[in-house]
Design a protein around this motif. Structure first.
Motif, PDB file in Angstrom:
ATOM      1  N   SER A 132       0.731  -1.152   0.012  1.00 26.19           N
ATOM      2  CA  SER A 132      -0.130   0.185  -0.133  1.00 26.19           C
ATOM      3  C   SER A 132       0.930   1.322  -0.051  1.00 26.19           C
ATOM      4  CB  SER A 132      -0.815  -0.001   1.206  1.00 26.19           C
ATOM      5  OG  SER A 132      -1.659  -0.985   1.194  1.00 26.19           O
ATOM      6  N   LYS A 189      -6.556  -1.312   6.920  1.00 29.56           N
ATOM      7  CA  LYS A 189      -7.059  -1.647   5.835  1.00 29.56           C
ATOM      8  C   LYS A 189      -5.798  -2.388   5.239  1.00 29.56           C
ATOM      9  CE  LYS A 189     -10.110   2.234   4.599  1.00 29.56           C
ATOM     10  NZ  LYS A 189     -10.039   3.501   3.623  1.00 29.56           N
ATOM     11  N   SER A 190      -4.623  -1.994   5.207  1.00 29.76           N
ATOM     12  CA  SER A 190      -3.543  -2.696   4.495  1.00 29.76           C
ATOM     13  C   SER A 190      -3.409  -4.039   5.114  1.00 29.76           C
ATOM     14  CB  SER A 190      -2.200  -1.827   4.708  1.00 29.76           C
ATOM     15  OG  SER A 190      -1.161  -2.556   4.055  1.00 29.76           O
ATOM     16  N   SER A 216      -6.372  -6.328   4.187  1.00 30.87           N
ATOM     17  CA  SER A 216      -5.976  -6.746   2.814  1.00 30.87           C
ATOM     18  C   SER A 216      -5.021  -7.803   2.332  1.00 30.87           C
ATOM     19  CB  SER A 216      -5.990  -5.301   1.825  1.00 30.87           C
ATOM     20  OG  SER A 216      -6.899  -4.290   2.081  1.00 30.87           O
ATOM     21  N   ILE A 248     -13.488  -2.883   3.759  1.00 31.18           N
ATOM     22  CA  ILE A 248     -12.456  -2.931   2.753  1.00 31.18           C
ATOM     23  C   ILE A 248     -12.574  -3.386   1.378  1.00 31.18           C
ATOM     24  CG2 ILE A 248     -10.563  -3.123   4.670  1.00 31.18           C
ATOM     25  CD1 ILE A 248     -10.260  -5.848   3.497  1.00 31.18           C
ATOM     26  N   VAL A 298     -11.117  -8.565  -1.889  1.00 27.89           N
ATOM     27  CA  VAL A 298      -9.705  -8.676  -2.170  1.00 27.89           C
ATOM     28  C   VAL A 298      -9.825 -10.181  -2.644  1.00 27.89           C
ATOM     29  CG1 VAL A 298      -7.248  -8.582  -1.430  1.00 27.89           C
ATOM     30  CG2 VAL A 298      -9.074  -6.981  -0.645  1.00 27.89           C
TER      31      VAL A 298
END
Length: 380
Positions: free
Chosen positions: A47, A317-318, A321, A335, A338
């Motif tokens: 990210s 979020k990172s 994900s 989020i 993915v």
């Protein structure tokens, strides 16, 4: 003599032999070896990171300037019951985005619990963060003050989303059990639904993991009983299946062609597929079973800037994900989807995601285990 092993299986056996020749340890410090840095980037590009005033990743403030500056020269000491492959990849991504090192000790949850409680009782517990797969162990850690309260910057959001936040620990993401098959052995009429596990053509070729192995298998048994019925368990038992005592040994057997099909840990099988195993995964229309990966901070961890950053990053979020890219279902539901390679797992708030909650665990685990053992004529 000419080999009759199929090419896909042969490639996997070669990779497995190389891996077996490596001396494995349960502790890794710094950047994980074995190409994990590159693998992490291939799974999901890192990210966007902004360190101009603290640590902001993908637009979210993971650590203010004071915390981040203190964490840069610190090391996270992590105990985990999650698979080593997954944790090595996670360590690689965490270092890519934060520059902070991790020291990992990986053991099965039951052995990890024994070690942590023993070390804690002697006042010698080095772990700052512990991740485990069984809510009963998490509650015992809470009772014995192994886990102490800590709130990430995303605490209120997690509470609003009902993502498994307790007073002293949190669900960091969900384990998934689905289906998989050996693509070198089953080339035509590939399985697509849970009922395919009971197809007579797979008699003697079906693999299952014993329900006694742990929380993720309790979740799978409950899902199959409630969604497909007790007769579905009995039909699998009539297939003369091979019963394994761990998910990793089942996945290895599937990759080698010792079994052709099975219900299995999605993340473990996905990692094997990425490593070259001839495995294809199936996400049936009736959904998948889910169980929690529980994470808590120790008293030592509260004093560690690096541990705080890791806890915060995991729920960002990172971090969420990247968990999804490895084949887990994120705890956070905000989020967006993915993919894990070619696969799209259902999100935690999807009707296809069947979570085995802590309350259900307490109410049904013993009943489900007895039903499973009876159906598979299992005495272990």
């Amino acid at each position: 003599m000419r080999s009759t092993t199929r090419p896909g299986v042969r490639r996997w056996l070669t990779a497995a032999a190389l891996a077996a020749a490596t001396v494995l340890t349960v502790t890794s410090c710094g950047s994980p070896d074995g190409g994990k840095d590159d693998q992490a980037r291939e799974l999901l590009p890192p990210s966007a990171v902004d360190t101009s005033d603290g640590l902001r990743i993908d637009g979210e403030l993971v650590a203010d300037k004071q915390l981040y500056d203190a964490a840069k020269n610190d090391t996270v000491i992590l105990y985990s019951g999650t698979g080593k492959e997954a944790e090595d990849l996670t360590a690689a991504r965490f270092m890519q985005e934060t520059g902070i090192k991790i020291e990992l000790t990986r053991l099965p949850t039951n052995k990890l619990a024994e070690r942590a409680l023993s070390e804690h009782g002697a006042g010698q517990l080095p772990a700052e963060i512990i991740r485990i797969t069984d809510p009963r162990v998490a509650r015992e850690f809470e009772k014995q003050n192994v886990f102490v309260p800590y709130q990430t910057p995303f605490h209120d959001l997690l509470v609003q989303q009902n993502t498994g936040v307790r007073d002293t620990f949190v669900n960091c993401y969900y384990f998934v059990n689905a289906m998989g098959y050996n693509s070198a052995m089953i080339e035509d009429d590939q399985p697509t639904k849970w009922e395919d596990l009971t197809d007579p053509r797979y008699s003697g070729k079906l693999g299952v993991v014993s329900v006694t192995t742990g929380g993720t298998l309790n979740a799978l048994a409950h899902f199959q009983i409630e969604t497909l019925g007790e007769d579905f368990l009995k039909a699998q038992g009539a297939q003369n299946p091979r019963i394994f005592d761990s998910t990793s040994t089942e996945v290895d057997a599937l990759a080698r062609g010792e079994i052709a099909i099975g219900s299995l840990s999605f993340n473990n099988a996905f990692a094997a597929q990425l490593a070259g195993a001839p495995i294809k995964l199936v996400i049936p229309d009736k959904g998948v079973s889910g169980s929690e990966n529980l994470m808590g901070m120790t008293a030592k961890g509260v004093q560690s800037p690096a541990a705080k950053v890791f806890m915060n990053w995991t729920m960002s979020k990172s971090g969420q994900s990247f968990a999804a890219a490895q084949g887990f279902v994120p705890a956070r539901t905000d989020i967006g989807p993915v993919k894990a390679g070619e696969y799209q797992l259902p999100q935690a708030n999807s009707p296809q995601f069947h979570l085995f909650t802590e309350e259900q665990f307490a109410q049904y685990a013993v009943r489900d285990e007895e039903m499973w053992k009876k159906a598979f004529n299992y005495m272990g």
